[in-house]
Scaffold this motif. Structure first.
Motif, PDB file in Angstrom:
ATOM      1  N   VAL A 149      10.631   9.022   4.836  1.00 55.15           N
ATOM      2  CA  VAL A 149       9.939  10.183   4.268  1.00 55.15           C
ATOM      3  C   VAL A 149       8.599  10.390   4.987  1.00 55.15           C
ATOM      4  O   VAL A 149       7.975   9.421   5.434  1.00 55.15           O
ATOM      5  N   LEU A 150       8.154  11.648   5.117  1.00 55.06           N
ATOM      6  CA  LEU A 150       6.859  11.878   5.775  1.00 55.06           C
ATOM      7  C   LEU A 150       5.708  11.660   4.794  1.00 55.06           C
ATOM      8  O   LEU A 150       4.762  10.941   5.103  1.00 55.06           O
ATOM      9  N   VAL A 151       5.797  12.261   3.634  1.00 53.59           N
ATOM     10  CA  VAL A 151       4.813  11.988   2.568  1.00 53.59           C
ATOM     11  C   VAL A 151       5.599  11.564   1.343  1.00 53.59           C
ATOM     12  O   VAL A 151       6.439  12.328   0.848  1.00 53.59           O
ATOM     13  N   ASN A 152       5.339  10.356   0.858  1.00 52.05           N
ATOM     14  CA  ASN A 152       6.049   9.895  -0.331  1.00 52.05           C
ATOM     15  C   ASN A 152       5.685  10.773  -1.522  1.00 52.05           C
ATOM     16  O   ASN A 152       4.515  11.061  -1.764  1.00 52.05           O
ATOM     17  N   VAL A 196       9.753   3.682  -6.545  1.00 53.85           N
ATOM     18  CA  VAL A 196       8.752   3.698  -5.476  1.00 53.85           C
ATOM     19  C   VAL A 196       7.760   2.546  -5.686  1.00 53.85           C
ATOM     20  O   VAL A 196       7.469   1.766  -4.777  1.00 53.85           O
ATOM     21  N   LEU A 197       7.257   2.436  -6.906  1.00 53.47           N
ATOM     22  CA  LEU A 197       6.263   1.391  -7.182  1.00 53.47           C
ATOM     23  C   LEU A 197       6.888  -0.002  -7.140  1.00 53.47           C
ATOM     24  O   LEU A 197       6.262  -0.958  -6.675  1.00 53.47           O
ATOM     25  N   LEU A 198       8.130  -0.102  -7.597  1.00 57.84           N
ATOM     26  CA  LEU A 198       8.800  -1.408  -7.509  1.00 57.84           C
ATOM     27  C   LEU A 198       8.960  -1.810  -6.041  1.00 57.84           C
ATOM     28  O   LEU A 198       8.732  -2.960  -5.679  1.00 57.84           O
ATOM     29  N   ALA A 199       9.318  -0.826  -5.198  1.00 58.26           N
ATOM     30  CA  ALA A 199       9.479  -1.131  -3.766  1.00 58.26           C
ATOM     31  C   ALA A 199       8.150  -1.569  -3.164  1.00 58.26           C
ATOM     32  O   ALA A 199       8.118  -2.339  -2.201  1.00 58.26           O
ATOM     33  N   MET A 200       7.047  -1.080  -3.714  1.00 55.49           N
ATOM     34  CA  MET A 200       5.723  -1.459  -3.220  1.00 55.49           C
ATOM     35  C   MET A 200       5.278  -2.798  -3.787  1.00 55.49           C
ATOM     36  O   MET A 200       4.130  -3.222  -3.580  1.00 55.49           O
ATOM     37  N   GLY A 201       6.150  -3.438  -4.536  1.00 50.97           N
ATOM     38  CA  GLY A 201       5.851  -4.767  -5.021  1.00 50.97           C
ATOM     39  C   GLY A 201       5.108  -4.792  -6.350  1.00 50.97           C
ATOM     40  O   GLY A 201       4.653  -5.852  -6.800  1.00 50.97           O
ATOM     41  N   GLU A 205       0.803  -1.220   0.000  1.00 49.98           N
ATOM     42  CA  GLU A 205       0.000   0.000   0.000  1.00 49.98           C
ATOM     43  C   GLU A 205       0.837   1.272   0.000  1.00 49.98           C
ATOM     44  O   GLU A 205       0.308   2.365  -0.161  1.00 49.98           O
ATOM     45  N   GLY A 206       2.146   1.095   0.236  1.00 54.35           N
ATOM     46  CA  GLY A 206       3.005   2.270   0.222  1.00 54.35           C
ATOM     47  C   GLY A 206       3.358   2.779   1.597  1.00 54.35           C
ATOM     48  O   GLY A 206       3.533   3.991   1.783  1.00 54.35           O
ATOM     49  N   PHE A 207       3.460   1.861   2.566  1.00 54.06           N
ATOM     50  CA  PHE A 207       3.855   2.258   3.922  1.00 54.06           C
ATOM     51  C   PHE A 207       5.086   1.482   4.348  1.00 54.06           C
ATOM     52  O   PHE A 207       5.209   0.283   4.055  1.00 54.06           O
ATOM     53  N   VAL A 208       5.968   2.172   5.045  1.00 50.83           N
ATOM     54  CA  VAL A 208       7.189   1.532   5.517  1.00 50.83           C
ATOM     55  C   VAL A 208       6.806   0.433   6.502  1.00 50.83           C
ATOM     56  O   VAL A 208       5.875   0.582   7.296  1.00 50.83           O
ATOM     57  N   ARG A 209       7.507  -0.686   6.441  1.00 48.84           N
ATOM     58  CA  ARG A 209       7.179  -1.821   7.318  1.00 48.84           C
ATOM     59  C   ARG A 209       7.905  -1.682   8.652  1.00 48.84           C
ATOM     60  O   ARG A 209       9.111  -1.897   8.749  1.00 48.84           O
ATOM     61  N   LEU A 210       7.125  -1.332   9.670  1.00 47.66           N
ATOM     62  CA  LEU A 210       7.721  -1.055  10.975  1.00 47.66           C
ATOM     63  C   LEU A 210       8.384  -2.293  11.571  1.00 47.66           C
ATOM     64  O   LEU A 210       9.419  -2.191  12.229  1.00 47.66           O
ATOM     65  N   ASP A 211       7.786  -3.469  11.330  1.00 50.08           N
ATOM     66  CA  ASP A 211       8.382  -4.696  11.872  1.00 50.08           C
ATOM     67  C   ASP A 211       9.773  -4.910  11.261  1.00 50.08           C
ATOM     68  O   ASP A 211      10.745  -5.205  11.966  1.00 50.08           O
ATOM     69  N   ALA A 212       9.856  -4.695   9.945  1.00 52.14           N
ATOM     70  CA  ALA A 212      11.143  -4.872   9.270  1.00 52.14           C
ATOM     71  C   ALA A 212      12.140  -3.821   9.746  1.00 52.14           C
ATOM     72  O   ALA A 212      13.322  -4.109   9.947  1.00 52.14           O
TER      73      ALA A 212
END
Lengths: 388, 397
Positions: free
Chosen positions: A145-148, A340-345, A123-130
């Motif tokens: 980043v605060l707002v991508n 960005v989109l690649l990082a989001m899978g 969804e475009g959010f950093v994974r806090l667990d990771a």
């Protein structure tokens, strides 16, 4: 032809009061703020009043605001400056940072610094667990980043700060927290201390201020190695004659948002909701910006038309008088899938089919409706290109 | 000549080396880029392309001024960034060849401090001496060069005392040994001929706000084929050499400012030189006044003197009260009580260096201002010297 500018995240038209402030500084404040004579003192006065305005907007002390030549320099200063000021630093940045954070991080890695890139979810959010798993006793800096800038998701920076508090409890040392708030300032309400951030990057030209000026919030007591040396300006953290007209324009822009922000943020939310609904009705789209209003900025929408290259659609939209982008302007000259989109899978095919629409204070309902109509016309023409 | 608002009224601005007022014609050229042509020069749509075209036009003007290709001009946020980048960027990119730099001891701090930073990271730096006029001797450069030298940096003209350096000779010596040469031309672009091939340099820094352009923009000339590690990363701007959204209005203003300066450069330099000579002659009549810097090889607008038994900062304040804006040296070190590193390198005695005064003239300076300034300096110096014995006796008592 009607021109509808929906690329505010690339740069925004300077506000009338910003243009006035820049002109005033150029005409009435010709001195060098470092000079001891009257013209220097007047220039310094304008510089410090401007610093107070930016500090107020961030919820910072004026002495914590370091003016730079823009967001890129501020991000470079944060990443290099924090790493160089420490022995054996470990650095964590999210995988979908702006390239002015990612590239300094990659350069550090090349030179032997331990750097990790924290994954983000679909969804475009950093994974806090990771992120928590990546922290080490010698972690010097975490940058999220605060707002991508491409998809507009609002990151849980305050929660990242809590992870860092836990790291401190465990290892006795708290990593510095940097957040790139270039797309957030004005558009999203935040106070640096509520975020728990030590370093915060902002830029003027994304919120109606002039190009060529930005700032880094450096929390009191935080040590950085300067990037640009050779003068005592900006408390020694950034040498060089300050860009006074730019800084005065920056102050005018933040004053405008401080005054009008509540109303503007509501309006931008309402307009982007209307745009989203209008496009949704066209069918065949895949949203890269989630619909959750609590976790997104109000002015950025990113959407893919699977099978259709983003730049083809952007060019077709321009023929309809609608100005959008495929993502970051900073890499527009290279046709490559969005990192960005690649990082989001997203797949490579999906990542090259994105279009970003970003709204600003002068955007109207008519503009939005025009954009929807332009999208419809473009899609009708281009559907034949779409391979299912 | 368009009117400069601060020229009318009581103030006499004689600090043009610190910064110059933006010429109204420059401001006019910038204006559209704050309003209708506001695009991001990296955007592919027409808003972006209009901005891109303006940046390219300005870059061509700057390249013509320097006698180089537009692709060799990299726009920066100012000369300080350009100087930092030249020194650190060359050092990092050529580490495999060696870790030795040669810089003159009278460089601006924007060159000296990055060099010292490199020294703290294991590089060796040779600081070249200067003669009593502030000039570097090319033979000293020859002696300093080693097989592992990667850069020589000698400024085109000094910002404090105005001494013009023999950059072409220095460059010839360095290039014979295959060493890259950088010059900081912040004070000279638009004043002296600044042609990169005549100077023989590989890198050159310049700034707009010293030549009636806006603050916040400068350039680094990088000769084609010269490798420099970027200072600012994170975008494909400036061919991947300098990241960050282009400051379009300021870049346009820079181009216009240089174009205007070159249009009447020789006539304007002759005018300013005559005024400066008149100023210096007037001031040298004062007792205990010594001209600092080179008698002939100096910037036409620079008057730098040291006054015996006068304390610089008090003199500046006394002059400011009388409506004269002056400096003791570099604005970047204003407020520091240490004698200037430039005067120290020139061997000016500490007591004399403490009474330094720099008056720098420019586009709006008139003869009436020069004559008034001479009188006001005379008054101020006399007043301070009257106060001095009292101050001394108080200190002793």
């Amino acid at each position: 032809m009607r021109r509808v500018y929906l690329d505010h995240s690339a740069t925004s038209p300077p506000l009338p009061e910003v243009v006035e402030a820049v002109r005033d500084a150029l005409e009435r404040f010709p001195g060098n703020p470092a000079s001891l004579h009257g013209l220097g003192v007047e220039a310094e006065g304008l510089l410090e009043r401007s610093r107070e305005a930016v500090a107020l907007s961030l919820g910072a002390e004026p002495s914590e605001v370091v003016f730079t030549s823009g967001g890129t320099e501020a991000n470079n200063l944060a990443v290099f400056g924090a790493a160089w000021a420490r022995q054996d630093p470990h650095v964590v940045v999210s995988a979908f940072e702006h390239s002015s954070v990612l590239e300094p991080a990659r350069r550090l890695k090349e030179s032997g610094v331990a750097v990790d890139f924290c994954p983000v979810d679909g969804e475009g959010f950093v994974r806090l667990d990771a992120l928590e798993d990546l922290l080490r006793p010698n972690t010097a800096l975490v940058s999220v980043v605060l707002v991508n800038n491409e998809v507009g998701t609002l990151q849980p920076v305050a929660e990242v700060a809590r992870l860092l508090d836990r790291a401190q409890a465990r290892w006795g040392r708290r990593p510095l927290l940097h957040t790139d708030a270039v797309q957030a300032l004005g558009h999203v309400l935040f106070r640096v201390r509520d975020l728990g951030a030590d370093l915060v990057t902002v830029s003027a030209h994304k919120l109606g201020g002039p190009k060529g000026v930005g700032a880094l919030f450096v929390r009191r007591g935080v040590r950085l190695r300067p990037l640009v040396l050779g003068g005592d300006q900006e408390r020694g953290l950034r040498a060089g004659t300050p860009n006074l007209p730019g800084i005065a324009g920056f102050a005018a822009a933040v004053r405008f948002w401080d005054r009008e922000g509540d109303h503007l943020r509501d309006r931008l939310r309402q307009l982007s909701g209307r745009l989203r609904a209008g496009l949704q009705a066209l069918g065949g789209l895949r949203w890269n910006t989630p619909s959750d209003v609590d976790r997104t900025a109000p002015h950025i929408l990113n959407v893919s038309v699977p099978g259709l290259r983003g730049e083809v659609l952007v060019h077709r939209l321009e023929q309809e008088g609608v100005y959008a982008s495929t993502g970051s302007a900073c890499h527009s000259r290279r046709a490559h899938p969005s990192h960005v989109l690649l990082a989001m899978g997203r797949s490579k095919a999906e990542a090259v089919s994105a279009v970003r629409l970003s709204l600003g204070p002068e955007t109207t309902e008519d503009d939005v409706d025009h954009a929807v109509a332009a999208f419809r016309a473009a899609l009708e023409d281009l559907r034949f290109l779409v391979r299912s | 000549m368009p009117r400069f608002a601060y020229n009318v009224g009581v103030r006499i601005y004689m600090d043009y080396a610190a910064t110059t007022p933006t010429d109204p014609r420059v401001l006019e050229a910038m204006r559209p880029y704050f309003t209708e042509v506001f695009g991001n020069a990296s955007s592919v749509h027409s808003f972006g392309q209009e901005a891109r075209a303006a940046v390219d036009r300005a870059r061509r003007t700057l390249a013509e001024a320097l006698g180089c290709q537009p692709s060799e001009v990299v726009l920066t946020s100012g000369a300080t960034e350009a100087d930092n980048w030249a020194v650190v960027g060359v050092a990092l990119a050529h580490e495999a060849k060696g870790r030795h730099l040669v810089v003159s001891s009278v460089e601006h701090r924007a060159v000296l401090e990055p060099a010292r930073w490199l020294a703290s990271r294991g590089w060796e730096v040779t600081f070249l001496p200067v003669d009593r006029h502030g000039r570097v001797d090319p033979d000293d450069v020859r002696r300093a060069l080693r097989d592992d030298t990667v850069l020589v940096s000698v400024m085109h003209a000094n910002n404090e005392v105005g001494t013009v350096q023999p950059v072409a000779e220095v460059a010839r010596v360095a290039r014979e040994r295959g060493v890259l040469v950088h010059t900081d031309a912040t004070q000279t672009l638009g004043a002296l001929p600044v042609r990169v091939d005549e100077l023989g340099v590989d890198l050159l820094s310049a700034s707009a706000h010293k030549r009636y352009g806006p603050k916040g923009v400068g350039l680094l000339y990088v000769r084609r084929g010269v490798r420099v590690e970027p200072l600012l990363r994170g975008g494909s701007h400036e061919r991947g050499r300098r990241a960050g959204t282009e400051n379009v209005p300021a870049i346009v203003g820079f181009g216009k400012a240089v174009e205007l300066a070159l249009a009447d450069r020789e006539a304007e330099q002759a005018r300013v030189r005559a005024l400066r000579d008149r100023l210096v002659c007037g001031l040298l009549e004062l007792e205990g006044a010594v001209l600092t810097g080179h008698p002939s090889e100096r910037l036409a607008n620079n008057a730098h003197l040291c006054f015996e038994d006068v304390e610089s900062e008090s003199l500046l304040l006394a002059l400011d009260l009388r409506g004269v804006a002056a400096s003791s040296g570099s604005a970047c070190t204003a407020g520091s009580l240490e004698p200037s590193h430039v005067l120290r390198a020139m061997g000016v005695p500490r007591e004399l260096a403490a009474g330094a005064l720099r008056l720098t003239l420019g586009r709006w300076t008139t003869q009436a201002e020069v004559d008034a300034a001479v009188e006001l300096v005379r008054e101020a110096v006399a007043e301070l010297r009257r106060a001095l014995p009292r101050a001394r006796s108080t200190a002793r008592g």
